[in-house]
Design a protein around this motif. Structure first.
Motif, short mmCIF file in Angstrom:
data_model
loop_
_atom_site.label_atom_id
_atom_site.label_comp_id
_atom_site.label_asym_id
_atom_site.label_seq_id
_atom_site.Cartn_x
_atom_site.Cartn_y
_atom_site.Cartn_z
N THR A 262 0.83 -1.20 0.00
CA THR A 262 0.00 0.00 0.00
C THR A 262 0.87 1.25 0.00
OG1 THR A 262 -1.62 -1.20 1.37
CG2 THR A 262 -1.91 1.18 1.14
N PRO A 263 0.88 2.03 -1.08
CA PRO A 263 1.57 3.33 -1.04
C PRO A 263 1.01 4.17 0.09
CG PRO A 263 0.93 2.76 -3.28
CD PRO A 263 0.27 1.77 -2.39
N VAL A 264 1.87 4.87 0.80
CA VAL A 264 1.44 5.57 2.00
C VAL A 264 0.44 6.68 1.71
CG1 VAL A 264 3.23 7.36 2.06
CG2 VAL A 264 2.34 6.39 4.21
N GLN A 265 0.36 7.14 0.45
CA GLN A 265 -0.61 8.19 0.10
C GLN A 265 -2.01 7.63 -0.10
OE1 GLN A 265 2.15 7.51 -1.73
NE2 GLN A 265 3.57 9.15 -1.07
N THR A 266 -2.14 6.31 -0.13
CA THR A 266 -3.45 5.70 -0.29
C THR A 266 -3.82 4.97 1.00
OG1 THR A 266 -2.52 3.64 -1.20
CG2 THR A 266 -3.07 5.40 -2.76
N LYS A 296 10.69 0.08 15.29
CA LYS A 296 11.62 0.90 14.51
C LYS A 296 11.52 0.60 13.01
CE LYS A 296 15.13 1.73 18.07
NZ LYS A 296 16.52 1.43 18.52
N GLU A 297 11.19 -0.67 12.68
CA GLU A 297 11.02 -1.02 11.26
C GLU A 297 9.86 -0.27 10.63
OE1 GLU A 297 10.62 -5.22 10.80
OE2 GLU A 297 12.40 -5.67 12.03
N GLN A 298 8.91 0.16 11.45
CA GLN A 298 7.72 0.84 10.93
C GLN A 298 7.92 2.36 10.82
OE1 GLN A 298 5.73 -1.63 10.12
NE2 GLN A 298 7.04 -2.97 11.37
N LYS A 299 9.02 2.88 11.32
CA LYS A 299 9.14 4.33 11.54
C LYS A 299 8.86 5.15 10.29
CE LYS A 299 12.07 7.98 13.39
NZ LYS A 299 13.35 8.33 14.04
N ASP A 300 9.50 4.84 9.18
CA ASP A 300 9.33 5.66 7.98
C ASP A 300 7.89 5.63 7.49
OD1 ASP A 300 11.98 6.30 8.13
OD2 ASP A 300 12.62 4.90 6.55
N LEU A 306 0.98 8.92 9.42
CA LEU A 306 0.43 9.87 10.39
C LEU A 306 0.32 11.27 9.78
CD1 LEU A 306 2.30 8.65 13.58
CD2 LEU A 306 -0.17 8.62 13.23
N GLU A 307 1.31 11.65 9.00
CA GLU A 307 1.23 12.95 8.30
C GLU A 307 0.03 12.98 7.36
OE1 GLU A 307 3.07 15.60 8.69
OE2 GLU A 307 5.05 15.03 9.46
N ASN A 308 -0.20 11.87 6.67
CA ASN A 308 -1.34 11.81 5.74
C ASN A 308 -2.67 11.88 6.49
OD1 ASN A 308 -2.50 11.60 3.16
ND2 ASN A 308 -2.61 9.37 3.28
N VAL A 309 -2.74 11.22 7.64
CA VAL A 309 -3.96 11.30 8.45
C VAL A 309 -4.22 12.74 8.88
CG1 VAL A 309 -4.99 10.62 10.67
CG2 VAL A 309 -3.83 8.91 9.26
N ILE A 310 -3.18 13.41 9.34
CA ILE A 310 -3.32 14.79 9.81
C ILE A 310 -3.78 15.70 8.68
CG2 ILE A 310 -2.04 16.78 10.70
CD1 ILE A 310 -0.31 14.70 12.27
N LYS A 311 -3.34 15.44 7.47
CA LYS A 311 -3.77 16.24 6.32
C LYS A 311 -5.26 16.12 6.05
CE LYS A 311 0.64 16.05 3.80
NZ LYS A 311 1.34 15.48 2.62
N ASN A 312 -5.85 15.03 6.53
CA ASN A 312 -7.28 14.79 6.30
C ASN A 312 -8.14 15.26 7.47
OD1 ASN A 312 -7.98 13.01 3.70
ND2 ASN A 312 -5.91 12.53 4.40
N ILE A 313 -7.61 16.17 8.27
CA ILE A 313 -8.37 16.81 9.34
C ILE A 313 -8.60 18.26 8.95
CG2 ILE A 313 -8.37 17.49 11.77
CD1 ILE A 313 -6.55 15.05 12.27
#
Length: 575
Positions: A262-266, A296-300, A306-313
């Motif tokens: 899943t691309p992070v933008q979707t 730590k493997e999930q960090k990037d 999380l940035e994408n979620v915040i953009k949808n507020i």
């Protein structure tokens, strides 16, 4: 399959179809790069019915030693038009083995095999126009050939019942055995639950078995249909897996699989709330197991998501533009979806804030905290809906007592097997433990009353009032809850009767009745606060990274509870 989100579902399906099959020997297999799976051969527990000329069907219930011989003294003889419907006693994931003797023509004998999670499904016909029976996700209705003096194994589906129709025109065929091939992970049940209410005991065990069957190559949603990795559905599954089996690699494997696809933008699975659930699951895993390397493997990816979620507020409100979904019964209720997404956004961003702090990303933590602060300023109307009220109450955005009144007033008629878990959590937050146990007994217990051995994708409580059991031919005047029930993407026989997301009571009973809950990270500290309700006693175990917690609670004459608690070394009890 959730038909609204076909592109990603198609990717998942293609990947899963390339994974291992359901056949093998009685010894542990090496199918998926390890010996984690076992195949077990099961003898039918009863002959449900026969049609046409079948001589000696009861012979199929005898134990078969696993080797065909040239002198079989007992066989079941099928003549033209003969058919038998067998019950293997419980739902399994796997296939069917058929053993044929030396008698008759040496040509392969032609049969039709139809597998079913209910008697109705096993008696169905996918080729009949207008039927809801399908071969989607797993082929369960097909023609086969059985060799003379030999063994054939077919099928890879979820089922309890199997119908075998002889398709030959002339020669009789002698069958030695028909056995189910059950494939499952060979792992111990580390968690346990027992109390003085046998119905609750059976519900706990059924939920555990349901999620166990779905722990296949990945953590699937269903073993007949939806043999896919749905991240939102995984949350109650992950909770149940941890409660019963402890830390299991299949959870991480499934989370990473969808992340990598899943691309992070979707949105994961094409659903915005499912990306929120992915975040929530990761915080849950870290809290229970304290695996910092895995976090730590999930960090990037986590940071970008999380940035994408915040953009949808938008100011104080969630404003996701696509993939808006909470559960199917609320799919046509935009107010409920909005309330649910508002609550889940708070939950995911608070989880994100905690993980950002753990990962040393102060800037991301600040962004998450700011977004949570804004979201908490606005509380959507719950419109008297149980699901909306529960999700808001869990996040402290609605008074738990008010939410409890809504849930109890709506009753089991408004429960769903997925979101029902969160309704139970809201009731616990409001202190309504007895009422929650009553609803577990009423809602999930009613599935057991109807013959269930695993819990279902969905269960409309109203449908149960005049329903026949799923392990019998539906009598005239009774409702066929499988063929005639269901809705949305699970209409009729497409309905899955073994769905991992329905295992919520298993987690809830261990967490709230046994009262076991981790404090901090990695189960180094644990809070044990039992809530027995009307129960006189309850006991059980709970797996941790340090070993198994053992508890036994008994209600005293004055209503207080005495407890006997054994903690593994490394685990401390706190108040």
């Amino acid at each position: 399959m959730r038909q609204l989100f076909l592109p990603f579902a198609a990717i998942l399906a293609a990947a899963l179809l390339s994974s291992c099959g359901g056949q093998g020997s009685q010894a542990p297999t090496q199918e998926c790069g390890g010996s984690e799976f076992t195949t077990e051969y099961l003898t039918p527990t009863r002959v449900v019915l026969t049609k046409g000329p079948v001589n000696g069907p009861e012979i199929l219930m005898r134990q078969y030693p696993g080797q065909v011989s040239t002198s079989e003294p007992l066989v079941t003889v099928f003549s033209k038009g003969g058919s038998v419907l067998l019950d293997f006693g419980k739902e399994i994931q796997g296939g069917i083995q058929i053993v044929r003797s030396i008698a008759g023509s040496k040509e392969p004998a032609r049969f039709r095999l139809c597998l079913g999670e209910s008697v109705s499904e096993a008696l169905s016909d996918v080729r009949e126009q207008g039927t809801t029976a399908t071969n989607e996700h797993s082929v369960r209705d097909f023609d086969i050939s059985v060799p003379w003096l030999g063994v054939a194994e077919y099928g890879n589906s979820g089922f309890r019942f199997a119908r075998l129709d002889y398709l030959g025109d002339d020669d009789d065929v002698s069958i030695v055995a028909v056995r189910a091939i059950a494939k499952y992970r060979d792992i111990p049940y580390l968690g346990s639950f027992k109390c003085d209410n046998d119905r609750l005991n059976q519900i706990w065990q059924t939920g555990a078995y349901t999620v166990h069957l779905n722990m296949q190559e990945y953590l699937w949603d269903g073993i007949k249909r939806d043999r896919l990795v749905w991240i939102g559905d995984m949350h109650p599954e992950v909770m149940a897996v941890g409660t019963v089996f402890g830390d299991q690699q299949v959870v991480r494997k499934s989370l990473d699989y969808v992340r990598d696809g899943t691309p992070v933008q979707t949105w994961m699975n094409g659903i915005c709330s499912y990306s929120l659930w992915w975040i929530i699951i990761h915080q849950h895993l870290y809290q229970w197991y304290g695996d910092l390397d895995y976090l730590k493997e999930q960090k990037d990816y986590l940071s970008a998501l999380l940035e994408n979620v915040i953009k949808n507020i938008d100011g104080t409100k969630e404003a996701y533009k696509d993939g808006r979904f909470i559960d199917w019964p609320s799919n046509d209720k935009p107010d409920v979806i909005h309330a649910g997404l508002q609550a889940l956004s708070v939950r995911a961003l608070e989880a994100g804030s905690e993980m950002a702090a753990t990962l040393g990303d102060a800037a991301l933590k600040e962004k998450c905290d700011d977004a949570v602060s804004r979201l908490r300023q606005y509380v959507p109307d719950n419109v008297g809906n149980s699901q909306a009220a529960a999700l808001l109450a869990i996040e402290g955005m609605l008074d738990a007592e008010e939410a409890s009144k809504i849930i109890l007033n709506n009753g089991p008629e408004k429960f769903t097997s997925f979101m029902g878990y969160y309704l139970l959590e809201a009731l616990a937050k409001g202190g309504h433990y007895k009422e929650a146990m009553d609803l577990i007994s009423t809602y999930w217990g009613r599935m057991l009353d109807l013959g269930a051995t695993t819990f279902w994708e969905d269960f409309n409580f109203e449908d149960a009032k005049n329903a026949a059991r799923i392990d019998e031919v539906v009598p005239e005047g009774k409702f066929d809850i499988h063929a005639d029930g269901g809705a949305w993407c699970y209409v009729g026989l497409r309905h899955s009767f073994c769905h991992g997301w329905a295992s919520g009571p298993t987690t809830w009973l261990s967490r709230h009745v046994l009262g076991i809950e981790p404090v901090g990270v990695g189960f180094k500290e644990v809070r044990i606060e039992p809530h027995l309700g009307d129960l006189q006693w309850a006991e059980g175990t709970f797996p941790t990274p340090y070993g198994v917690i053992k508890v036994s609670h008994k209600k005293n004459a004055d209503g207080t509870v005495s407890s006997d608690i054994t903690l593994p070394k490394g685990v401390k009890r706190v108040k």
